[in-house]
Motif scaffolding. Structure first.
Motif, PDB file in Angstrom:
ATOM      1  N   LEU A 596       0.804  -1.214   0.000  1.00 61.26           N
ATOM      2  CA  LEU A 596       0.000   0.000   0.000  1.00 61.26           C
ATOM      3  C   LEU A 596       0.840   1.267   0.000  1.00 61.26           C
ATOM      4  CD1 LEU A 596      -2.924  -0.936   2.408  1.00 61.26           C
ATOM      5  CD2 LEU A 596      -2.788  -1.161  -0.062  1.00 61.26           C
ATOM      6  N   ASP A 597       1.977   1.244   0.694  1.00 61.68           N
ATOM      7  CA  ASP A 597       2.790   2.454   0.739  1.00 61.68           C
ATOM      8  C   ASP A 597       3.358   2.779  -0.645  1.00 61.68           C
ATOM      9  OD1 ASP A 597       4.238   0.122   0.925  1.00 61.68           O
ATOM     10  OD2 ASP A 597       5.868   0.998   2.095  1.00 61.68           O
ATOM     11  N   ARG A 626      -5.656   4.796   1.453  1.00 64.95           N
ATOM     12  CA  ARG A 626      -5.589   5.328   2.826  1.00 64.95           C
ATOM     13  C   ARG A 626      -6.628   4.649   3.718  1.00 64.95           C
ATOM     14  NH1 ARG A 626      -3.982  10.146  -0.101  1.00 64.95           N
ATOM     15  NH2 ARG A 626      -2.057  10.964   0.830  1.00 64.95           N
ATOM     16  N   ALA A 628      -7.686   1.583   3.427  1.00 67.90           N
ATOM     17  CA  ALA A 628      -7.173   0.251   3.747  1.00 67.90           C
ATOM     18  C   ALA A 628      -6.085   0.310   4.810  1.00 67.90           C
ATOM     19  CB  ALA A 628      -6.628  -0.411   2.484  1.00 67.90           C
ATOM     20  N   ASP A 629      -5.368   1.436   4.883  1.00 70.83           N
ATOM     21  CA  ASP A 629      -4.284   1.594   5.854  1.00 70.83           C
ATOM     22  C   ASP A 629      -4.776   2.192   7.170  1.00 70.83           C
ATOM     23  OD1 ASP A 629      -1.617   1.256   6.546  1.00 70.83           O
ATOM     24  OD2 ASP A 629      -1.057   3.282   5.907  1.00 70.83           O
ATOM     25  N   GLY A 630      -6.094   2.444   7.258  1.00 72.48           N
ATOM     26  CA  GLY A 630      -6.650   2.969   8.499  1.00 72.48           C
ATOM     27  C   GLY A 630      -6.608   4.470   8.625  1.00 72.48           C
ATOM     28  N   ASP A 631      -6.166   5.180   7.578  1.00 72.38           N
ATOM     29  CA  ASP A 631      -6.097   6.642   7.617  1.00 72.38           C
ATOM     30  C   ASP A 631      -7.413   7.204   7.084  1.00 72.38           C
ATOM     31  OD1 ASP A 631      -5.509   9.318   7.540  1.00 72.38           O
ATOM     32  OD2 ASP A 631      -3.914   9.164   6.023  1.00 72.38           O
ATOM     33  N   THR A 702      -0.868  -3.478   5.608  1.00 69.20           N
ATOM     34  CA  THR A 702      -0.592  -2.094   5.957  1.00 69.20           C
ATOM     35  C   THR A 702       0.912  -1.858   5.838  1.00 69.20           C
ATOM     36  OG1 THR A 702      -0.228  -2.537   8.294  1.00 69.20           O
ATOM     37  CG2 THR A 702      -2.514  -2.159   7.578  1.00 69.20           C
ATOM     38  N   SER A 704       2.937  -0.892   8.092  1.00 70.17           N
ATOM     39  CA  SER A 704       3.614  -1.456   9.269  1.00 70.17           C
ATOM     40  C   SER A 704       3.779  -2.961   9.131  1.00 70.17           C
ATOM     41  CB  SER A 704       2.814  -1.126  10.535  1.00 70.17           C
ATOM     42  OG  SER A 704       2.722   0.261  10.719  1.00 70.17           O
ATOM     43  N   GLU A 705       2.748  -3.640   8.628  1.00 63.34           N
ATOM     44  CA  GLU A 705       2.832  -5.081   8.426  1.00 63.34           C
ATOM     45  C   GLU A 705       3.849  -5.435   7.353  1.00 63.34           C
ATOM     46  OE1 GLU A 705      -1.862  -5.923   9.623  1.00 63.34           O
ATOM     47  OE2 GLU A 705      -1.247  -5.778   7.526  1.00 63.34           O
ATOM     48  N   ARG A 706       3.914  -4.614   6.294  1.00 65.19           N
ATOM     49  CA  ARG A 706       4.903  -4.877   5.247  1.00 65.19           C
ATOM     50  C   ARG A 706       6.324  -4.703   5.771  1.00 65.19           C
ATOM     51  NH1 ARG A 706       5.890  -2.355   1.058  1.00 65.19           N
ATOM     52  NH2 ARG A 706       6.802  -4.206   0.115  1.00 65.19           N
ATOM     53  N   GLN A 735       1.280  -6.987  15.262  1.00 66.03           N
ATOM     54  CA  GLN A 735       1.390  -6.836  13.806  1.00 66.03           C
ATOM     55  C   GLN A 735       1.725  -8.166  13.142  1.00 66.03           C
ATOM     56  OE1 GLN A 735       4.293  -3.737  13.511  1.00 66.03           O
ATOM     57  NE2 GLN A 735       2.816  -2.095  13.969  1.00 66.03           N
TER      58      GLN A 735
END
Length: 761
Positions: A596-597, A626, A628-631, A702, A704-706, A735
């Protein structure tokens, strides 16, 4: 003779036919509209009188009547050229009686058709033929077989034995009179020569406001193809025809006459005035056309070389022949610019060189010259000749920018031109403006420009811009309105016309977008888009190649072929401007892979572009990423920006990049939108079909997970990962558990293996 004259006033023929007076010998319906042919003919069939329908459009559309009890006659309103005063003058020449009722009867019985009035008047005056009977007969002959047959219909009553050469000599005389005819053909034939001149429509010549002379088309043909005349008489005849055709807006007739006169400067100046887009000149064949001119004569003015190249292109002479004439035109342009040309000649040379470079595929050189021309257009022209040259050159510069794919620049240039152009040139530039706006995603502005085109009076002759531009704009609008099948039908009807246009890549884009909307895949390998690419004499500009390749990559991804999508992107990733289009495809690929990033980075890069559709789509894709990433705050902000662009510009196609689930995601942030933004988003969702993008095939991680997965891949323990990232061990464990669940694995080792298999590492 009883005539019932119905002034339709632009109403439907079916509605006004019933207004005709019962029992009339003839019904004349003046200038009706016809939108339903069947209803129109039913109304005509109900009339008991012979019916004459006068209308340009109606006459063309009703040319093939159904079986009727009446015998309707169709006359094109464009050929009506007689006033009551002219009828009286024709009757005077024919020694016919001319009380007001006779003048009115002749005008109505012949529907005002110029040559018919003169033929009827001559016949009646010489042989006391019944005006009413001959009028109807003549009108029918004109309607069915043309003006020449109308002359034959009454020739037996007059029996002139005068040659066309005699008529031509009389036509170029300073005045039409018995004395003139006697001087030309002798006293024994003067009377018959004058009668023949009347029959051919030469009896009355009117000085037009522009200084030209109005002649009937039959007369023009007589003068263009008359028998042997001495050179002064020939030049006078051709000059009369040229002036007459220019006054009447007959571009082809005027050009044929000027070609016959052999004056390069006069011909080039005429091209600028009546045929700047070279639509008429390329249709004139044989000795009437430019093929009768030497290369030296055509090199006298740059525009003539370009016109000869256009003829070669339109008539299938081959690209080698086309390039030969382009080379001659380019050389003429360079010689002109190397001298001390007037501003008008400098503009012509620049514009001609620009077209030569464009047709030869040198788009950068063409664009440079186009910007130079547009720079000159920003200053008020010093005289009429310069104004004409500048208007034509500037609209061609806009066309060059569109062909080269610089759509935003083309839009800006077309807007800037509007303050400097006359009506005909304004119509052309407005069509170009509508095309560039719609191609660039500014749909609402494009629709407004198209509406202005319809409000403008259509220019006379062939001064109108090529129809191919209108077809392109209308096809793209059909896509935006959710009718891809209609867009494809429109393209297929014009496939061969499109083939010879440098704008074929834009049509190919419409076709491939339509395929994507209808079937969620690329067009078939043998489809019309590929046919254009392989058969067109023109290569696509690099910017259009990038757009089309990016679109095909998107279609490949929609069909689930990520490898083909990557292979297509590899062809254009290093091309100028490629990030503006391919960045969205890269973003979709990364979303499918769960990165995602990286997907967000690609979407943000696309935001920096100038294309409305690309920027709007990047905002909406950013909102999905965003979310999907919780933002959720960032997702709402991105949704608002994307919806704002949809509302401002009226485009719907950006929604093509979002699946049904993703559309639900962006609509969940409706509270952040204004009413107009919310309405535009909903309208786009309805118009644009939802494709099933392959995001479901891979877990969406996310950032962080990646990062956790990446560090696991380096062999770090959870404790070491916490230390490296300066977060708590519990955070890393949480995570990791989420990571294992999304990947469907039991431990860190399986997670690393799954990461490699799914290209997450």
């Amino acid at each position: 003779m009883s005539v019932s004259w119905v002034d339709a006033g632009r109403h439907e023929l079916a509605d006004v036919a019933a207004l005709a007076r019962p029992g009339a010998d003839m019904v004349v319906i003046d200038r009706p509209w016809v939108t339903d042919v069947a209803s129109a003919w039913s109304a005509v069939a109900a009339l008991e009188s012979p019916c004459v329908v006068i209308a340009g459009r109606a006459a063309r559309e009703l040319r093939e009547p159904a079986e009727l009890s009446t015998d309707p006659v169709l006359i094109d309103a464009d050929e009506l050229a007689m006033t009551s005063d002219e009828v009286a003058a024709a009757l005077t020449l024919a020694d016919a009686p001319q009380p007001p009722e006779v003048v009115a009867m002749v005008a109505q019985a012949t529907a005002g058709y110029a040559i018919a009035v003169r033929a009827v008047a001559a016949a009646a005056g010489r042989r006391a033929v019944d005006l009413a009977d001959v009028g109807v007969t003549t009108v029918r002959a004109i309607a069915r077989r043309g003006a020449a047959s109308a002359v034959e219909a009454v020739r037996g009553a007059v029996e002139p034995d005068v040659s066309l050469t005699d008529i031509a000599r009389l036509a170029v005389a300073p005045e039409i009179s018995l004395a003139t005819a006697t001087a030309i053909v002798g006293s024994d034939r003067a009377d018959r020569a004058l009668t023949a001149a009347v029959l051919h429509g030469l009896g009355v010549r009117l000085e037009a406001p522009a200084g030209g002379i109005r002649l009937h088309p039959v007369v023009r043909d007589v003068l263009l193809h008359a028998g042997p005349l001495d050179e002064p008489a020939r030049e006078r005849a051709l000059t009369i025809v040229a002036r007459s055709c220019e006054a009447e807006g007959d571009a082809i007739g005027a050009l044929r006459a000027r070609i016959g006169l052999g004056d390069p400067d006069a011909l080039a100046d005429l091209l600028l005035r009546v045929d700047p887009h070279l639509q008429a000149i390329r249709t004139i064949r044989g000795q009437d056309g430019l093929t009768s001119w030497s290369s030296g004569a055509l090199a006298a003015r740059p525009l003539l070389g370009v016109a000869r190249a256009a003829y070669a292109l339109a008539n299938g002479e081959g690209m080698a022949e086309v390039r030969q004439w382009l080379s001659i035109a380019l050389g003429s342009s360079e010689r002109t610019l190397a001298g001390a040309p007037t501003l008008a000649r400098r503009i012509e040379a620049l514009a001609s060189a620009m077209v030569c470079h464009r047709w030869n595929g040198r788009f950068d050189e063409a664009a440079t010259l186009g910007h130079e021309v547009l720079g000159l257009a920003s200053e008020p022209p010093p005289d009429d000749a310069t104004e004409t040259s500048l208007a034509v050159a500037a609209t061609e510069a806009v066309s060059t920018l569109i062909t080269g794919g610089a759509l935003t620049d083309a839009t800006d240039a077309a807007i800037a031109l509007h303050g400097h152009l006359g009506e005909a040139d304004l119509m052309a530039s407005t069509v170009y403006l509508a095309t560039s706006q719609v191609l660039d995603g500014r749909v609402r502005d494009g629709e407004e420009s198209l509406a202005r085109v319809r409000e403008l009076r259509a220019p006379r002759g062939l001064h109108a811009p090529p129809d191919v531009l209108l077809r392109l704009t209308e096809s793209y609008l059909l896509l935006e309105r959710g009718d891809p099948a209609g867009a494809q039908d429109r393209l297929e009807q014009s496939a061969r016309t499109i083939l010879s246009s440098q704008l074929w890549p834009a049509f190919a884009e419409v076709h491939e977008l339509a395929e994507l909307m209808r079937f969620g895949s690329e067009p078939a390998e043998g489809g019309i888009g590929r046919w254009w690419r392989e058969q067109s004499p023109f290569s696509a500009a690099p910017a259009w190649t990038v757009r089309l390749t990016g679109l095909r990559a998107l279609a490949a991804l929609a069909a689930g072929d990520a490898d083909r999508a990557r292979a297509l992107l590899a062809r254009v990733d290093l091309s100028p401007g490629a990030p503006l289009l391919s960045a969205l495809v890269h973003a979709r690929l990364e979303m499918a892979a769960g990165r995602l990033d990286i997907a967000l980075a690609h979407a943000q890069r696309a935001v920096r572009g100038r294309s409305v559709r690309v920027v709007a789509a990047s905002y909406l894709m950013g909102a999905v990423i965003r979310a999907a990433d919780g933002d959720h705050h960032g997702a709402a902000r991105s949704t608002a920006r994307g919806a704002s662009m949809l509302a401002t510009h009226g485009t719907t196609l950006p929604l093509l990049l979002l699946s049904a689930t993703e559309r639900s995601t962006v609509t969940s942030y409706r509270d952040a939108l204004t009413d107009s933004e919310s309405g535009a988003l909903e309208a786009a969702i309805v118009a644009c079909p939802a494709l099933e993008w392959p995001t479901h095939a891979v877990a969406v991680l996310t950032p962080s997970e990646r990062l956790t997965l990446s560090l696991l891949g380096e062999g770090l323990s959870l404790q070491q990962i916490a230390q490296r990232r300066t977060v708590s061990l519990n955070t890393v464990r949480s995570q990791a558990r989420s990571l294992y669940r999304k990947l469907g694995v039991a431990d860190r080792h399986e997670a690393v293996l799954a990461g490699h298999e799914r290209r997450l590492l």
